[in-house]
Scaffold this motif. Structure first.
Motif, PDB file in Angstrom:
ATOM      1  N   UNK A 112       0.816  -1.205   0.000  1.00 18.34           N
ATOM      2  CA  UNK A 112       0.000   0.000   0.000  1.00 18.34           C
ATOM      3  C   UNK A 112       0.854   1.261   0.000  1.00 18.34           C
ATOM      4  N   UNK A 113       0.297   2.340  -0.527  1.00 20.41           N
ATOM      5  CA  UNK A 113       1.045   3.595  -0.592  1.00 20.41           C
ATOM      6  C   UNK A 113       1.372   4.140   0.797  1.00 20.41           C
ATOM      7  N   UNK A 114       0.621   3.718   1.811  1.00 21.54           N
ATOM      8  CA  UNK A 114       0.896   4.170   3.188  1.00 21.54           C
ATOM      9  C   UNK A 114       1.990   3.350   3.873  1.00 21.54           C
ATOM     10  N   UNK A 115       2.468   2.308   3.227  1.00 19.76           N
ATOM     11  CA  UNK A 115       3.477   1.423   3.824  1.00 19.76           C
ATOM     12  C   UNK A 115       4.884   1.911   3.473  1.00 19.76           C
ATOM     13  N   UNK A 116       5.243   3.064   3.991  1.00 18.34           N
ATOM     14  CA  UNK A 116       6.527   3.696   3.646  1.00 18.34           C
ATOM     15  C   UNK A 116       7.724   2.794   3.966  1.00 18.34           C
ATOM     16  N   UNK A 117       7.688   2.106   5.106  1.00 19.02           N
ATOM     17  CA  UNK A 117       8.812   1.226   5.464  1.00 19.02           C
ATOM     18  C   UNK A 117       8.936   0.075   4.467  1.00 19.02           C
ATOM     19  N   UNK A 118       7.805  -0.477   4.063  1.00 21.13           N
ATOM     20  CA  UNK A 118       7.827  -1.584   3.105  1.00 21.13           C
ATOM     21  C   UNK A 118       8.355  -1.116   1.753  1.00 21.13           C
ATOM     22  N   UNK A 119       7.881   0.033   1.300  1.00 20.56           N
ATOM     23  CA  UNK A 119       8.346   0.573   0.015  1.00 20.56           C
ATOM     24  C   UNK A 119       9.854   0.784   0.049  1.00 20.56           C
ATOM     25  N   UNK A 120      10.352   1.356   1.135  1.00 19.44           N
ATOM     26  CA  UNK A 120      11.807   1.576   1.277  1.00 19.44           C
ATOM     27  C   UNK A 120      12.559   0.245   1.267  1.00 19.44           C
ATOM     28  N   UNK A 121      12.026  -0.763   1.929  1.00 20.32           N
ATOM     29  CA  UNK A 121      12.649  -2.089   1.955  1.00 20.32           C
ATOM     30  C   UNK A 121      12.777  -2.653   0.545  1.00 20.32           C
ATOM     31  N   UNK A 122      11.688  -2.616  -0.203  1.00 16.20           N
ATOM     32  CA  UNK A 122      11.715  -3.208  -1.538  1.00 16.20           C
ATOM     33  C   UNK A 122      12.647  -2.442  -2.470  1.00 16.20           C
ATOM     34  N   UNK A 123      12.609  -1.121  -2.413  1.00 18.48           N
ATOM     35  CA  UNK A 123      13.506  -0.321  -3.261  1.00 18.48           C
ATOM     36  C   UNK A 123      14.964  -0.576  -2.897  1.00 18.48           C
ATOM     37  N   UNK A 124      15.261  -0.660  -1.599  1.00 19.26           N
ATOM     38  CA  UNK A 124      16.631  -0.921  -1.140  1.00 19.26           C
ATOM     39  C   UNK A 124      17.132  -2.273  -1.641  1.00 19.26           C
ATOM     40  N   UNK A 125      16.208  -3.212  -1.835  1.00 16.17           N
ATOM     41  CA  UNK A 125      16.582  -4.559  -2.266  1.00 16.17           C
ATOM     42  C   UNK A 125      16.423  -4.779  -3.763  1.00 16.17           C
ATOM     43  N   UNK A 126      16.374  -3.680  -4.529  1.00 17.77           N
ATOM     44  CA  UNK A 126      16.415  -3.783  -5.987  1.00 17.77           C
ATOM     45  C   UNK A 126      15.089  -3.981  -6.689  1.00 17.77           C
ATOM     46  N   UNK A 127      13.991  -3.839  -5.979  1.00 18.76           N
ATOM     47  CA  UNK A 127      12.683  -3.953  -6.614  1.00 18.76           C
ATOM     48  C   UNK A 127      12.342  -2.643  -7.306  1.00 18.76           C
ATOM     49  N   UNK A 128      11.739  -2.772  -8.489  1.00 17.15           N
ATOM     50  CA  UNK A 128      11.357  -1.605  -9.289  1.00 17.15           C
ATOM     51  C   UNK A 128       9.839  -1.531  -9.373  1.00 17.15           C
ATOM     52  N   UNK A 129       9.351  -0.316  -9.417  1.00 15.67           N
ATOM     53  CA  UNK A 129       7.922  -0.084  -9.578  1.00 15.67           C
ATOM     54  C   UNK A 129       7.462  -0.670 -10.916  1.00 15.67           C
TER      55      UNK A 129
END
Length: 149
Positions: A112-129
């Motif tokens: 979800x867009x409100x899951x800032x920690x999750x979004x940061x985790x995925x981006x840090x681990x190479x996940x792309x939108x």
């Protein structure tokens, strides 16, 4: 020392962590929780990681087949008191390794867009939108990510 165990959704520690996750998401998702919750059933999950720190279950994540070359990452969660220690990244890395062992070529996920920690985790681990998929198409509060290897 952190231990990552490969289990199934029958694991009692995983089931408890999912209850904690659902309680957390009920607050952050607000009115949309019921919509998202319908896609997060854990029955029959065969690829589950539970992280143990000093024999205490502190985090989890799971995979489910999405298509013949893609796994979907589900139910990623770390207890609040254990965040910021790299546990979620280790769980995610182990899920990716498992996916690779099973001959899958990529992983996708929704958060979800409100899951800032999750979004940061995925981006840090190479996940792309990526474009939202399946039940998340046209859901304005969803963000979908993918990673290929």
């Amino acid at each position: 020392m952190l231990q990552l165990k490969r289990v199934t959704s029958q694991n009692k520690d995983f089931q408890q962590l999912v209850k904690d996750l659902d309680a957390f998401l009920a607050v952050t998702d607000g009115d949309e929780h019921d919509f998202y919750n319908q896609f997060n059933k854990i029955e029959g999950l065969q690829y589950v990681i539970v992280a143990y720190l000093n024999e205490v279950a502190v985090g989890c994540g799971a995979l489910r087949p999405f298509d013949k070359e893609t796994m979907e990452v589900k139910r990623m969660f770390t207890l609040v008191d254990y965040r910021g220690k790299g546990i979620a990244s280790q769980i995610l890395t182990e899920l990716e390794s498992w996916s690779l062992e099973l001959d899958y070529k990529k992983c996708v996920l929704e958060t979800g867009i409100r899951q800032a920690e999750a979004i940061a985790l995925y981006e840090k681990n190479g996940y792309k939108l990526i474009p939202c998929y399946g039940p998340y198409l046209n859901v304005e509060n969803s963000k979908c990510f993918g990673k290929e290897w």
